[in-house]
Design a protein around this motif. Structure first.
Motif, PDB file in Angstrom:
ATOM      1  N   VAL A 182       0.871  -1.177   0.000  1.00 20.37           N
ATOM      2  CA  VAL A 182       0.000   0.000   0.000  1.00 20.37           C
ATOM      3  C   VAL A 182       0.907   1.226   0.000  1.00 20.37           C
ATOM      4  O   VAL A 182       1.668   1.445   0.944  1.00 20.37           O
ATOM      5  CB  VAL A 182      -0.932   0.027   1.218  1.00 20.37           C
ATOM      6  CG1 VAL A 182      -1.857   1.243   1.142  1.00 20.37           C
ATOM      7  CG2 VAL A 182      -1.750  -1.255   1.308  1.00 20.37           C
ATOM      8  N   VAL A 200     -11.146   3.738  -6.665  1.00 27.76           N
ATOM      9  CA  VAL A 200     -12.111   4.114  -5.629  1.00 27.76           C
ATOM     10  C   VAL A 200     -12.123   5.631  -5.552  1.00 27.76           C
ATOM     11  O   VAL A 200     -11.074   6.257  -5.396  1.00 27.76           O
ATOM     12  CB  VAL A 200     -11.718   3.514  -4.260  1.00 27.76           C
ATOM     13  CG1 VAL A 200     -12.712   3.941  -3.189  1.00 27.76           C
ATOM     14  CG2 VAL A 200     -11.633   1.999  -4.345  1.00 27.76           C
ATOM     15  N   ARG A 203     -18.183   1.294   0.472  1.00 19.64           N
ATOM     16  CA  ARG A 203     -17.992  -0.165   0.394  1.00 19.64           C
ATOM     17  C   ARG A 203     -18.456  -0.697  -0.962  1.00 19.64           C
ATOM     18  O   ARG A 203     -17.816  -1.585  -1.538  1.00 19.64           O
ATOM     19  CB  ARG A 203     -18.724  -0.863   1.535  1.00 19.64           C
ATOM     20  CG  ARG A 203     -18.084  -0.643   2.893  1.00 19.64           C
ATOM     21  CD  ARG A 203     -18.917  -1.215   4.034  1.00 19.64           C
ATOM     22  NE  ARG A 203     -18.321  -0.902   5.321  1.00 19.64           N
ATOM     23  CZ  ARG A 203     -17.433  -1.667   5.946  1.00 19.64           C
ATOM     24  NH1 ARG A 203     -17.054  -2.814   5.418  1.00 19.64           N
ATOM     25  NH2 ARG A 203     -16.923  -1.305   7.108  1.00 19.64           N
ATOM     26  N   ILE A 213     -15.794   0.193  -3.404  1.00 17.99           N
ATOM     27  CA  ILE A 213     -14.629  -0.690  -3.306  1.00 17.99           C
ATOM     28  C   ILE A 213     -14.920  -2.031  -3.968  1.00 17.99           C
ATOM     29  O   ILE A 213     -14.081  -2.569  -4.711  1.00 17.99           O
ATOM     30  CB  ILE A 213     -14.230  -0.882  -1.830  1.00 17.99           C
ATOM     31  CG1 ILE A 213     -13.691   0.444  -1.259  1.00 17.99           C
ATOM     32  CG2 ILE A 213     -13.189  -1.978  -1.681  1.00 17.99           C
ATOM     33  CD1 ILE A 213     -13.519   0.447   0.249  1.00 17.99           C
ATOM     34  N   LEU A 259      -5.040  -1.020  -7.429  1.00 14.13           N
ATOM     35  CA  LEU A 259      -6.216  -0.317  -6.922  1.00 14.13           C
ATOM     36  C   LEU A 259      -5.807   1.110  -6.577  1.00 14.13           C
ATOM     37  O   LEU A 259      -4.936   1.330  -5.732  1.00 14.13           O
ATOM     38  CB  LEU A 259      -6.755  -1.029  -5.669  1.00 14.13           C
ATOM     39  CG  LEU A 259      -8.024  -0.441  -5.045  1.00 14.13           C
ATOM     40  CD1 LEU A 259      -9.191  -0.506  -6.022  1.00 14.13           C
ATOM     41  CD2 LEU A 259      -8.367  -1.162  -3.749  1.00 14.13           C
ATOM     42  N   CYS A 319      -6.875   4.712  -5.032  1.00 15.67           N
ATOM     43  CA  CYS A 319      -7.840   5.243  -4.071  1.00 15.67           C
ATOM     44  C   CYS A 319      -7.653   6.750  -3.962  1.00 15.67           C
ATOM     45  O   CYS A 319      -6.650   7.218  -3.424  1.00 15.67           O
ATOM     46  CB  CYS A 319      -7.662   4.589  -2.705  1.00 15.67           C
ATOM     47  SG  CYS A 319      -7.845   2.795  -2.717  1.00 15.67           S
ATOM     48  N   PRO A 335     -10.263   8.269  -0.386  1.00 13.88           N
ATOM     49  CA  PRO A 335     -11.451   7.429  -0.193  1.00 13.88           C
ATOM     50  C   PRO A 335     -12.189   7.663   1.118  1.00 13.88           C
ATOM     51  O   PRO A 335     -13.316   7.201   1.271  1.00 13.88           O
ATOM     52  CB  PRO A 335     -10.873   6.007  -0.233  1.00 13.88           C
ATOM     53  CG  PRO A 335      -9.461   6.159   0.239  1.00 13.88           C
ATOM     54  CD  PRO A 335      -9.019   7.486  -0.306  1.00 13.88           C
ATOM     55  N   LEU A 370      -9.744  -1.775   3.299  1.00 11.98           N
ATOM     56  CA  LEU A 370      -8.730  -1.677   2.237  1.00 11.98           C
ATOM     57  C   LEU A 370      -7.473  -2.464   2.605  1.00 11.98           C
ATOM     58  O   LEU A 370      -6.856  -3.103   1.746  1.00 11.98           O
ATOM     59  CB  LEU A 370      -8.384  -0.209   1.979  1.00 11.98           C
ATOM     60  CG  LEU A 370      -9.474   0.625   1.295  1.00 11.98           C
ATOM     61  CD1 LEU A 370      -9.088   2.106   1.287  1.00 11.98           C
ATOM     62  CD2 LEU A 370      -9.718   0.143  -0.133  1.00 11.98           C
ATOM     63  N   LYS A 371      -7.111  -2.438   3.879  1.00 20.79           N
ATOM     64  CA  LYS A 371      -5.943  -3.186   4.335  1.00 20.79           C
ATOM     65  C   LYS A 371      -6.182  -4.688   4.202  1.00 20.79           C
ATOM     66  O   LYS A 371      -5.304  -5.439   3.755  1.00 20.79           O
ATOM     67  CB  LYS A 371      -5.658  -2.817   5.795  1.00 20.79           C
ATOM     68  CG  LYS A 371      -4.309  -3.271   6.307  1.00 20.79           C
ATOM     69  CD  LYS A 371      -4.049  -2.667   7.684  1.00 20.79           C
ATOM     70  CE  LYS A 371      -2.640  -2.968   8.162  1.00 20.79           C
ATOM     71  NZ  LYS A 371      -2.363  -2.318   9.470  1.00 20.79           N
ATOM     72  N   ASN A 426      -5.959  -5.662   0.542  1.00 26.52           N
ATOM     73  CA  ASN A 426      -4.561  -5.699   0.115  1.00 26.52           C
ATOM     74  C   ASN A 426      -3.864  -6.965   0.593  1.00 26.52           C
ATOM     75  O   ASN A 426      -3.147  -7.628  -0.162  1.00 26.52           O
ATOM     76  CB  ASN A 426      -3.831  -4.463   0.639  1.00 26.52           C
ATOM     77  CG  ASN A 426      -2.334  -4.539   0.453  1.00 26.52           C
ATOM     78  OD1 ASN A 426      -1.602  -4.829   1.397  1.00 26.52           O
ATOM     79  ND2 ASN A 426      -1.857  -4.315  -0.749  1.00 26.52           N
ATOM     80  N   THR A 458      -1.862  -1.256  -4.019  1.00 31.22           N
ATOM     81  CA  THR A 458      -2.797  -0.177  -3.713  1.00 31.22           C
ATOM     82  C   THR A 458      -2.055   1.147  -3.620  1.00 31.22           C
ATOM     83  O   THR A 458      -1.025   1.239  -2.945  1.00 31.22           O
ATOM     84  CB  THR A 458      -3.535  -0.462  -2.392  1.00 31.22           C
ATOM     85  OG1 THR A 458      -4.197  -1.731  -2.486  1.00 31.22           O
ATOM     86  CG2 THR A 458      -4.557   0.608  -2.082  1.00 31.22           C
ATOM     87  N   LEU A 481      -2.867   5.039  -2.531  1.00 32.16           N
ATOM     88  CA  LEU A 481      -3.880   5.823  -1.833  1.00 32.16           C
ATOM     89  C   LEU A 481      -3.377   7.243  -1.637  1.00 32.16           C
ATOM     90  O   LEU A 481      -2.248   7.443  -1.185  1.00 32.16           O
ATOM     91  CB  LEU A 481      -4.182   5.168  -0.483  1.00 32.16           C
ATOM     92  CG  LEU A 481      -5.226   5.822   0.421  1.00 32.16           C
ATOM     93  CD1 LEU A 481      -5.983   4.738   1.203  1.00 32.16           C
ATOM     94  CD2 LEU A 481      -4.581   6.799   1.414  1.00 32.16           C
TER      95      LEU A 481
END
Length: 363
Positions: free
Chosen positions: A80, A134, A195, A198, A209, A211, A214, A230-231, A234, A241, A243
């Motif tokens: 992430v 997202v 949600r 996602i 992914l 984000c 988000p 999200l964690k 991942n 990811t 973010l």
């Protein structure tokens, strides 16, 4: 009022106090591999995304606005990665260059070993199918149910009805909305809408992914729940990811590595723990300080009987009896005025503000 401005801050050179160094559940997805010319292996070792000297200029009324300036980032596979900065720093623009929703004015964008910067339409579309996104404001289709919103992106990708019928309930169970299939977005809370967003973003089994802020439209409790989700995604599905956020607290909770942006430039990158423990750039230090919240009341500053000391504990030292050891070694009294120990990426980081009362030589 910050204690650092009006007071005498003493940071003694005590190794014990200031350590220098350490101071039905959805199953993992069968990835449909992208044609990246080389295999993707070891998570957090191989670069899934590379931005090479990316710049983005916008033109308005004869003026040129440099939104992103010569940004280079290597984002490893499977982790992430956070991009943080204040409003207008260029975070969203950088994020949108990854799937070429924003075409760079200069520079290259690589997914794996493939340079996608100038890919023609159909080839770029295939790459984008493997990049979920997202959005900050959910972007749901209001006249479709929760299940239909998730199924919609699968239909566009050409998935069969059987696959859609099997996968949509699995996805909704994963994001905690197994009982909301037939509900319309207008009947959902903000957290529930995200949600759905996602679930939709991972419906086509992406390898990446993205984000875009988000949690910025959510309250504090819901923010924590969405970051936990999200964690989990991942960790369970091994989706790389990226973010972006303007809040360091969000980065601290979920990310492994981070890039700090200011005025269109990346000013610092590194491991999230090290960024918080020892920020190198003033912008990074300022953003990190906002999460510590260690200001002292005015009366404590005025009535302090001894020296005020800020102590940083890193790594294993944060879990050792450093204060009691110090009191045994030196003829001083220590009064804890403020502080905390928190865990960043499962590593402890402690910060204390102490009042040390004793002779100057002992302090």
């Amino acid at each position: 009022m910050s204690f650092e401005t009006p007071c005498r801050i003493v940071i003694p050179e005590l190794p014990s106090m200031m350590p220098a160094g350490q101071c039905g559940i959805l199953q993992p997805i069968r990835q449909k591999p992208l044609d990246l010319n080389s295999p993707v292996a070891n998570p957090m070792k191989v670069n899934m995304i590379s931005l090479q000297n990316v710049s983005v200029n916008f033109f308005h009324q004869g003026q040129t606005l440099a939104a992103v300036k010569n940004v280079s980032l290597d984002i490893p596979e499977g982790g992430v990665y956070g991009i943080v900065g204040t409003s207008g720093a260029g975070k969203s623009t950088v994020l949108r260059t990854i799937n070429l929703l924003q075409k760079p004015t200069a520079g290259r964008v690589l997914i794996g070993a493939t340079d996608i910067t100038d890919l023609p339409g159909e080839e770029l579309r295939k790459i984008r199918l493997k990049i979920g996104m997202v959005f900050q404001h959910f972007n749901l289709i209001h006249n479709k149910t929760v299940a239909e919103n998730v199924a919609f992106v699968m239909k566009i990708a050409g998935e069969s009805r059987q696959d859609i019928a099997r996968r949509v309930p699995e996805l909704l169970e994963l994001v905690g909305l197994g009982d909301k299939e037939t509900v319309y977005p207008s009947r959902l809370s903000g957290g529930q809408k995200q949600r759905v967003g996602i679930a939709r973003a991972i419906a086509n089994e992406p390898q990446i992914l993205l984000c875009d802020e988000p949690t910025s439209a959510l309250d504090l409790e819901t923010t924590g729940a969405i970051l936990d989700l999200l964690k989990t995604i991942n960790q369970r599905l091994h989706i790389t990811t990226v973010l972006i956020s303007h809040e360091m607290a969000v980065i601290k909770k979920i990310c492994h590595q981070v890039a700090v942006m200011n005025q269109g430039e990346v000013v610092e990158t590194g491991d999230v723990y090290e960024i918080f423990a020892a920020p190198q750039h003033p912008v990074t230090a300022q953003l990190a300080a906002h999460t510590h919240d260690l200001e002292l009341p005015e009366r404590l500053l005025k009535n302090a009987r001894g020296a005020l000391i800020k102590v940083l504990y890193r790594g294993g030292k944060a879990e050792e009896p450093v204060l009691s050891d110090t009191i045994r070694r030196f003829d001083i009294d220590l009064n804890v005025l403020h502080g905390k120990i928190e865990y960043i990426d499962d590593r402890p980081l402690g910060l204390l503000i102490l009042e040390a009362v004793g002779s100057e030589t002992e302090i």
